[in-house]
Scaffold this motif. Structure first.
Motif, short mmCIF file in Angstrom:
data_model
loop_
_atom_site.label_atom_id
_atom_site.label_comp_id
_atom_site.label_asym_id
_atom_site.label_seq_id
_atom_site.Cartn_x
_atom_site.Cartn_y
_atom_site.Cartn_z
N GLY A 57 0.84 -1.20 0.00
CA GLY A 57 0.00 0.00 0.00
C GLY A 57 0.87 1.24 0.00
N MET A 58 2.07 1.11 0.56
CA MET A 58 3.10 2.14 0.36
C MET A 58 3.60 2.05 -1.08
N GLY A 59 4.10 3.14 -1.59
CA GLY A 59 4.74 3.10 -2.89
C GLY A 59 6.16 2.59 -2.79
N GLY A 60 6.72 2.25 -3.93
CA GLY A 60 8.07 1.72 -3.98
C GLY A 60 9.11 2.67 -3.44
N ASP A 61 8.85 3.97 -3.51
CA ASP A 61 9.80 4.96 -3.00
C ASP A 61 9.89 4.95 -1.48
N GLN A 62 8.87 4.37 -0.83
CA GLN A 62 8.80 4.37 0.63
C GLN A 62 9.13 3.02 1.25
N ILE B 108 -14.54 9.93 -11.05
CA ILE B 108 -13.76 8.82 -10.50
C ILE B 108 -12.32 8.94 -10.95
N VAL B 109 -11.41 8.92 -9.99
CA VAL B 109 -9.98 8.88 -10.29
C VAL B 109 -9.40 7.62 -9.65
N LEU B 110 -8.77 6.79 -10.44
CA LEU B 110 -8.11 5.60 -9.91
C LEU B 110 -6.71 6.00 -9.46
N ALA B 111 -6.45 5.81 -8.17
CA ALA B 111 -5.19 6.27 -7.58
C ALA B 111 -4.24 5.10 -7.40
N SER B 112 -3.30 4.98 -8.31
CA SER B 112 -2.32 3.90 -8.24
C SER B 112 -0.92 4.50 -8.12
N SER B 113 -0.11 3.87 -7.25
CA SER B 113 1.29 4.27 -7.17
C SER B 113 2.16 3.31 -7.98
N GLY B 114 1.51 2.51 -8.83
CA GLY B 114 2.23 1.58 -9.69
C GLY B 114 2.76 2.26 -10.94
N ASP C 133 3.65 10.49 -11.34
CA ASP C 133 2.95 11.76 -11.11
C ASP C 133 3.41 12.48 -9.85
N VAL C 134 4.11 11.77 -8.96
CA VAL C 134 4.44 12.36 -7.66
C VAL C 134 5.87 12.04 -7.26
N GLU C 135 6.38 12.83 -6.32
CA GLU C 135 7.71 12.56 -5.76
C GLU C 135 7.64 11.58 -4.61
N ALA C 136 6.52 11.58 -3.87
CA ALA C 136 6.36 10.71 -2.72
C ALA C 136 4.98 10.06 -2.76
N THR C 137 4.95 8.75 -2.59
CA THR C 137 3.68 8.03 -2.61
C THR C 137 3.18 7.80 -1.19
N LYS C 138 2.05 7.10 -1.08
CA LYS C 138 1.44 6.86 0.23
C LYS C 138 2.44 6.20 1.19
N SER D 213 -5.97 -0.26 2.62
CA SER D 213 -4.83 -0.34 3.53
C SER D 213 -4.82 0.82 4.51
N THR D 214 -4.08 0.62 5.59
CA THR D 214 -3.89 1.70 6.55
C THR D 214 -3.22 2.89 5.90
N TRP D 215 -2.37 2.63 4.91
CA TRP D 215 -1.64 3.71 4.23
C TRP D 215 -2.59 4.59 3.43
N ASP D 216 -3.65 4.00 2.86
CA ASP D 216 -4.69 4.80 2.19
C ASP D 216 -5.35 5.73 3.19
N CYS D 217 -5.73 5.19 4.34
CA CYS D 217 -6.42 5.98 5.36
C CYS D 217 -5.54 7.11 5.87
N LEU D 218 -4.27 6.82 6.12
CA LEU D 218 -3.36 7.84 6.64
C LEU D 218 -3.13 8.96 5.62
N ALA D 219 -2.95 8.59 4.37
CA ALA D 219 -2.73 9.59 3.32
C ALA D 219 -3.96 10.48 3.18
N ALA D 220 -5.14 9.87 3.14
CA ALA D 220 -6.38 10.64 2.99
C ALA D 220 -6.61 11.54 4.20
N GLY D 221 -6.30 11.02 5.39
CA GLY D 221 -6.51 11.80 6.60
C GLY D 221 -5.70 13.08 6.63
#
Length: 219
Positions: A45-50, A103-109, A135-140, A164-172
């Motif tokens: 649920g974290m991105g590869g950068d994390q 609808i936006v599909l949010a993928s860090s893939g 699209d980003v420098e830092a993922t969830k 995932s918990t990472w989705d919830c934390l990022a959104a929060g």
């Protein structure tokens, strides 16, 4: 009021979390690093950068981060044909769109992975936009991916759907409520403690309960 649904892909719409865990396990083993699969799963649920630093520390990230990410991608590519959508994935997207939401599909893939998932879900006609790690420098759990997702459709407000918990934390971090499903392997307590406003067993249950959520109807 929310006018946009930001929907996570891996573990939420498609059954990939354990494929990703195995891919990362094999990637680490390629460099003689052994991480228990259950620990890897907790980071999916974290991105590869994390994820490399999270699992193996900053020194491994500095020395092997890019190589590990490349190896994980190669390993996942060997498994991607086994991936299947979760029951109700396409229908949930269709219902949310019919209720007036973008609808936006949010993928860090990677781009080629999200293209594959779009076809697997038959979602090209349903999604207004989608994101990738480029699209980003830092993922969830950083909120950047969600900010980009909302900006892509000029949304005024959003609701997150994730697993995932990472989705919830990022959104929060952006004040965005998360509707969570347990299909990623996280418990009800883990998801609610991370900030989920509602937790459903799966997408079929979530679809049945949309009227209880901020996705009942767009303003």
């Amino acid at each position: 009021m929310a006018d946009t649904a930001i929907v996570d892909v891996d573990g939420t719409l498609v059954d990939t979390n354990y494929h990703h865990a195995l891919a990362w396990f094999r990637a680490f083993r390629r460099f003689d690093i052994t991480k228990p699969v259950w620990e890897i799963h907790r980071a999916i649920g974290m991105g590869g950068d994390q994820i490399v630093a999270h699992l193996a520390g900053s020194q491994v990230e500095r020395q092997l981060g890019d190589d590990l990410r490349a190896a994980s991608g190669e390993q996942f590519a060997e498994l991607i044909d086994e991936v299947r959508p979760f029951a109700g994935a396409h229908d949930l997207l269709a219902d949310v769109r019919d209720r007036g939401f973008r609808i936006v599909l949010a993928s860090s893939g990677k781009q080629h992975d999200i293209e594959h998932m779009l076809d697997l879900l038959d979602a090209r006609g349903l999604a207004d936009a989608w994101t990738t790690s480029s699209d980003v420098e830092a993922t969830k759990p950083a909120p950047d991916l969600l900010e980009v997702a909302l900006a892509k459709v000029d949304g005024a407000g959003a609701v997150m759907i994730g697993d995932s918990t990472w989705d919830c934390l990022a959104a929060g971090k952006l004040g965005i409520p998360t509707l969570a499903v347990r299909t990623g392997g996280f418990s009800v307590d883990e998801l609610t403690d991370a900030g989920a406003a509602m937790v459903c067993a799966n997408l079929v249950e979530m679809r049945d309960r949309l009227d209880e959520t901020p996705l009942a109807a767009a303003d």
